[in-house]
Design an enzyme around this catalytic site. Structure first.
Site, PDB file in Angstrom:
ATOM      1  N   SER A  99      91.479  37.180 -80.261  1.00  0.00           N
ATOM      2  CA  SER A  99      90.927  38.506 -79.980  1.00  0.00           C
ATOM      3  C   SER A  99      90.971  38.734 -78.473  1.00  0.00           C
ATOM      4  O   SER A  99      92.051  38.683 -77.882  1.00  0.00           O
ATOM      5  CB  SER A  99      89.517  38.635 -80.549  1.00  0.00           C
ATOM      6  N   THR A 100      89.827  38.952 -77.837  1.00  0.00           N
ATOM      7  CA  THR A 100      89.794  39.277 -76.408  1.00  0.00           C
ATOM      8  C   THR A 100      90.518  38.207 -75.588  1.00  0.00           C
ATOM      9  O   THR A 100      90.189  37.035 -75.662  1.00  0.00           O
ATOM     10  CB  THR A 100      88.336  39.380 -75.913  1.00  0.00           C
TER      11      THR A 100
ATOM     12  N   MET B 271      86.027  37.319 -78.573  1.00  0.00           N
ATOM     13  CA  MET B 271      84.599  37.589 -78.697  1.00  0.00           C
ATOM     14  C   MET B 271      84.210  37.577 -80.168  1.00  0.00           C
ATOM     15  O   MET B 271      84.984  37.993 -81.023  1.00  0.00           O
ATOM     16  CB  MET B 271      84.300  38.966 -78.093  1.00  0.00           C
TER      17      MET B 271
ATOM     18  N   HIS C  58      93.365  40.814 -82.851  1.00  0.00           N
ATOM     19  CA  HIS C  58      92.635  42.084 -82.956  1.00  0.00           C
ATOM     20  C   HIS C  58      93.217  43.097 -81.975  1.00  0.00           C
ATOM     21  O   HIS C  58      93.144  42.899 -80.764  1.00  0.00           O
ATOM     22  CB  HIS C  58      91.151  41.880 -82.619  1.00  0.00           C
TER      23      HIS C  58
ATOM     24  N   ASP D 151      84.784  35.995 -85.796  1.00  0.00           N
ATOM     25  CA  ASP D 151      85.821  36.141 -86.814  1.00  0.00           C
ATOM     26  C   ASP D 151      86.710  34.891 -86.810  1.00  0.00           C
ATOM     27  O   ASP D 151      87.187  34.467 -85.762  1.00  0.00           O
ATOM     28  CB  ASP D 151      86.668  37.389 -86.527  1.00  0.00           C
TER      29      ASP D 151
END
Length: 360
Positions: free
Chosen positions: A179-180, A298, A205, A301
């Protein structure tokens, strides 16, 4: 309650500034310290008070967002979340933004579309929290709790795996979640892999329409073939499939061959695509033939799904804290007990190749 995340909004549209302020301030941990119509107004505001996070429009009069982003990163790095309209043409620009140092990219919430506003608003708030915790060559802020919004698990898309580990066959398949900070981390990992690497399926993401440009960019840099996944695509050695934005991706098996299913569905762990959905499908379809990799990001998930992969006999690896932009997702996966090995980003490709060699 701890110190609030102070956000500066930069967008040339007064109505967008208003909507972004409304959406962000729904979270008690976030405070909008100001809004600016262009980078010059923003620069004066930053001289008075430095925000924790900036949300930045791409296209603005007098100076575009990318130019301003580069100036910020060169002079005084501040975590930046790019807010974009949904256009395929803009995807290339957003890739430039990530390469220039933006922490994340989100879609602007659409006024009047209640469902879209709820989902995109939640995504924006999570992106801001991720950016506040991001490591930009300085000590990161401690991760912030993701709030009490109801969060669906992979049960919403797939039933739980049976728990029976599948006998190992010759082909290994690698499931990756990020993600991030993940766009740059994936580039580093995939660039280090040779053309005959095991087949890889990735959930990163990011917004709809953006993943195609991201995959195309990676494909131009890597020896492996990288593409945005389409429903029914086979998982082949030397190929990487990236889940399309706003669609879940699942691994399935027919005989000795793997393919992916791409489909709609509810947000899982507040995301679509969701790492938990991919990892659960890998546990079910591949068992001990799979390897799971969880990278910077972050939230949590992938933590439950990685544990399911681990219990099904898969080899599992997490990116370490020192090389993660945000150590949320790897940390959660480790705490759930589903991680075999924690390694720096630069070592993940070697782990994949070593696991592949152990099978032959």
């Amino acid at each position: 309650m701890g110190k609030k995340i102070r956000v500066l909004i930069i967008d040339d549209s007064a109505s967008v500034r208003q909507v972004l302020t409304h959406v962000l301030e729904q979270d008690p941990d976030i405070e909008v310290m100001g809004a600016a119509s262009d980078p010059f107004v923003a620069a004066r505001r930053i001289q008075e008070e430095v925000p924790d996070v900036i949300t930045l429009d791409v296209e603005m009069p007098r100076m575009d967002g990318i130019t301003f982003l580069r100036k910020i990163m060169a002079q005084r790095p501040i975590p930046v979340v790019m807010c974009s309209s949904l256009t395929e043409e803009g995807s290339e620009t957003l890739l430039q933004a990530l390469e220039a140092g933006a922490v994340d990219v989100v879609l602007k919430p659409k006024i009047g579309a209640a469902d879209h506003l709820a989902e995109s608003g939640m995504r924006l708030r999570e992106a801001v929290k991720g950016a506040a915790a991001a490591r930009l060559g300085r000590a990161p802020r401690p991760p912030i709790a993701m709030g009490t919004t109801a969060k669906l698990t992979a049960d919403a898309v797939l039933p739980p795996p049976t728990g029976r580990a599948m006998a190992k066959t010759t082909e290994m398949v690698v499931g990756v979640g990020a993600s991030t900070g993940g766009t740059e981390a994936l580039r580093v990992m995939l660039e280090a892999l040779p053309a005959n690497s095991p087949g890889i399926v990735v959930v990163q993401h990011m917004p709809e329409k953006f993943t195609a440009a991201f995959a195309k960019r990676l494909n131009s840099l890597c020896e492996v073939e990288v593409k945005e996944a389409q429903n029914g695509d086979p998982v082949l050695r030397g190929h990487v499939l990236i889940a399309p934005g706003d669609r879940h991706m699942m691994l399935e098996r027919q005989g000795a061959r793997y393919h992916v299913t791409v489909r709609d569905g509810p947000l899982v762990s507040r995301h679509r695509p969701s790492v938990d959905v991919l990892f659960r499908s890998a546990a079910r379809a591949a068992g001990g033939n799979a390897m799971g990799v969880i990278m910077t990001g972050m939230g949590d998930d992938g933590a439950l799904g990685m544990n399911e992969m681990h219990q099904a006999g898969a080899y599992t690896v997490a990116q370490d804290e020192a090389t993660s932009v945000v150590f949320g997702m790897p940390k959660e996966a480790i705490s759930h007990g589903g991680v075999d090995r924690v390694v720096p980003l630069e070592q993940i490709a070697r782990e994949i190749l070593a696991a592949d060699r152990r099978r032959h």
